[in-house]
Design an enzyme around this catalytic site. Structure first.
Site, PDB file in Angstrom:
ATOM      1  CD  GLU A 264      -2.778   1.332   2.380  1.00  0.00           C
ATOM      2  OE1 GLU A 264      -3.408   2.388   2.504  1.00  0.00           O
ATOM      3  OE2 GLU A 264      -2.833   0.399   3.197  1.00  0.00           O
ATOM      4  CE  LYS A 396      -4.666 -17.441  13.046  1.00  0.00           C
ATOM      5  NZ  LYS A 396      -4.058 -18.568  12.393  1.00  0.00           N
ATOM      6  CG  ASP A 472      -1.299 -16.566  12.040  1.00  0.00           C
ATOM      7  OD1 ASP A 472      -1.735 -16.104  10.965  1.00  0.00           O
ATOM      8  OD2 ASP A 472      -1.688 -17.634  12.546  1.00  0.00           O
ATOM      9  CG  HIS A 570     -14.285  22.250  10.824  1.00  0.00           C
ATOM     10  ND1 HIS A 570     -13.911  22.451  12.124  1.00  0.00           N
ATOM     11  CD2 HIS A 570     -14.855  21.039  10.803  1.00  0.00           C
ATOM     12  CE1 HIS A 570     -14.234  21.399  12.845  1.00  0.00           C
ATOM     13  NE2 HIS A 570     -14.800  20.529  12.047  1.00  0.00           N
TER      14      HIS A 570
END
Ligand code: ADP
Length: 585
Positions: A264, A396, A472, A570
């Site tokens: 990424e 997991k 893992d 904003h």
């Protein structure tokens, strides 16, 4: 052994001295004798030379004829002789001096030294040119001509671009037998006793079976013996993931360079920016709150009463010592910490928690649990073990039990980021960050019904570090549970940021941590393998690093969001004098 002589990029030159002679030391030429154009001077001396030679020969013949002594000379004879020598010297200087010099003089030794040095330099340059570095401006980047007789040496590739070609007849037979199903693919390692060859044969068989090329999936460069029975079955290659470095990350007074394996873009750069902001603000503090891996088998009884009996037995402090002795038999490092049970009718879920040293600990805790289940069969023979894992562990999967009770290492990490660092490095403000955190990480996640997801992108950092260090990767699910808190401190000038992560599941021994590249990344962090002094210290340090890196990642992404979107919105919707109702309608 004599080093092979490298070729030079320069054209071959004659063995002439190459040392330059300074202009002021240059010797004058004979042609410089008269201030006349060269061709006129030459013509003059040629004419003079041949004229006086003719004159002298005529005089010589006349003296012989008149029987005059040769040494008796007249004034004109003397002038002729002088002119002869002068013109001879001129012509010799102009046409013959180079030739005479080449015969008479040898080059001085220091000239050759200078040339030898130049040759050495050429060799060095040629050596440098063979390095795989970007071409510098000062270097001649043109390819040197190949020496004609030298064999072409192809650099060995780390990966194979072509499908693996198996050459021996025996290999060919094996491939055919895998393709036609007579040899099971999984048996190749045990049959051959050579894991690399087994992988190559399996790979070739797979390509033939599927008709699809695996070109691009490397085979070479992995120690296949090291993954056997530990990391991956039936390998045909490996996937490459680039590793970037974020840091230095200053945590608990120590600096770490954090390896992140990711595809990424921006992730490493963003985390790096967070590290910088933390460093400039004096560093982060990371505290380990708990360290215990869990496993929860599911057991079933004929009645709920019997399930409740076992629950009461297991949670009775008086029985803990007996149970822990049984549990701890399986490992030097696995030490039972506690048991918590949950009942669903006749079914009992028993959550064992134990310390696991430097191992992540799933194997260790499972072995201990099996010991206890075997032991319990004596007093509870009607207990039916449904499964050693009953999902109350919980491994997991996103689960509240991990979020509330913790699993693996529970860590809290904090830092106070100075206001000027937020402005200069993160390009935002304390106020914007606090507001964004409240609306996004807390309220937004609550609205989404998040479970442990009260953060911006903790899983990005967790997964990248897990991949780099051999954890893992599937455990990123609960390991990424994180609540990010932000608060203005020091009269609103600075930002207090914290991440609380209850389920960081990491180890520095076992699993993928022992593979060469993952081990190198652990080594970079100074947490490779088992801690000699205090078992568990390495894996705990790793957990604190993970949390601190998450802190850096949260800080940077939140700042990017605050600077890029929230502040603008904003300005547009909250702080401008514009009539918002009109703008929205
Ligand atoms: P996991 O339980 O995380 O799956 P493994 O069982 O694969 O891990 O690896 C742990 C192994 O490493 C055990 O056999 C254990 O005895 C050994 N070991 C050696 N030193 C340590 C240590 N400091 N902490 C934990 N385990 C260790």
């Amino acid at each position: 052994m004599e080093a092979p002589r490298l070729y030079s990029t320069k054209p071959v030159q004659s063995l002439k001295p190459t040392k330059k002679i300074p202009l002021e030391e240059d010797h004058g030429k004979a042609s410089d004798a008269l201030p006349l154009p060269l061709h006129l001077t030459n013509a003059l001396f040629f004419t003079l030379f041949f004229s006086v030679v003719y004159f002298l020969l005529s005089r010589w013949r006349e003296k012989i004829r008149t029987s005059t002594a040769l040494h008796v000379v007249t004034f004109s004879d003397i002038i002729a002789l002088l002119s002869f020598f002068a013109s001879f010297i001129y012509l010799l200087g102009f046409f013959g001096i180079d030739f005479v010099q080449s015969l008479v003089f040898q080059p001085s030794p220091d000239v050759w030294v200078a040339e030898d040095e130049e040759d050495d330099n050429e060799v060095l340059l040629a050596k440098e040119d063979t390095r795989k570095v970007p071409c510098g401006q000062a270097l001649d980047c043109s390819l040197p001509p190949l020496p004609p007789a030298a064999p072409i040496v192809t650099p060995q590739k780390v990966f194979d671009e072509q499908p693996v070609t198996v050459t021996t007849e025996e290999d060919e037979e094996l491939i055919k037998s895998v393709v036609d199903g007579t040899t099971p693919s999984y048996s190749l390692e045990s049959k051959l006793g050579d894991c690399k060859r087994a992988a190559a044969i399996r790979r070739e068989a797979l390509q033939r079976l599927t008709g699809k090329s695996l070109s691009g999936l490397p085979l070479d460069g992995l120690d296949y013996e090291s993954i056997l029975g530990q990391c991956c079955e039936m390998p045909v290659g490996y996937v490459q993931i680039p590793v970037g470095i974020a840091g230095p990350l200053l945590v608990n007074g120590r600096e770490y360079s954090v390896p992140m394996a990711t595809t990424e873009g921006c992730l490493v750069a963003s985390t790096n920016r967070g590290c910088k902001a933390i460093h400039l603000s004096g560093g982060a503090t990371s505290v380990l709150l708990k360290d215990g891996m869990t496993r929860a088998p599911c057991v079933r009884f004929g009645t709920a009463k019997r399930a409740a009996d076992l629950k009461l037995y297991l949670e009775d402090p008086d029985n803990f010592e007996t149970l822990s002795v049984v549990f701890n038999r399986s490992s030097r490092f696995g030490r039972l910490q506690g048991i918590k049970c949950a009942i669903a009718g006749k079914n009992l879920y028993i959550r064992f928690t134990c310390s696991t040293g430097d191992a992540m600990g799933m194997n260790m805790v499972s072995k201990g649990v099996q010991n206890v289940l075997d032991f319990l069969q004596t007093d509870f023979p009607d207990m039916d073990v449904i499964g050693i894992s009953g999902n109350f562990c919980s491994d997991k999967k996103p689960a509240a039990v991990n979020w509330i009770e913790g699993r693996g290492k529970s860590v809290v990490c904090e830092a106070i980021i100075k206001g000027d660092v937020i402005k200069k490095v993160l390009k935002t403000s304390v106020e914007s960050l606090v507001e964004l955190n409240m609306l996004k990480n807390l309220t937004g996640s609550a609205m989404a019904g998040a479970l442990g997801g009260f953060n911006a992108h903790a899983s990005n950092i967790v997964t990248a570090i897990y991949l780099a260090t051999g954890q893992d990767p599937a455990q990123n699910v609960e390991s990424s549970h994180c609540i990010t808190m932000m608060e203005a401190v020091n009269e609103g000038k600075d930002l207090h940021i914290s991440v609380t992560m209850p389920s960081i599941e990491v180890g520095t021994v076992g699993g993928g941590t022992q593979l060469a590249s993952q081990s190198a990344c652990l080594n970079l962090l100074g947490v490779k393998g088992a801690s000699k002094e205090t078992p568990g210290a390495n894996s705990r340090t790793l957990a604190t690093i993970v949390a601190s890196a998450v802190l850096a990642g949260e800080l940077s992404l939140m700042s990017a969001l605050a600077a890029g979107q929230l502040v603008k919105s904003h300005m547009k919707y909250n702080r401008s004098s514009k009539d918002v109702s009109k703008a929205t309608s």
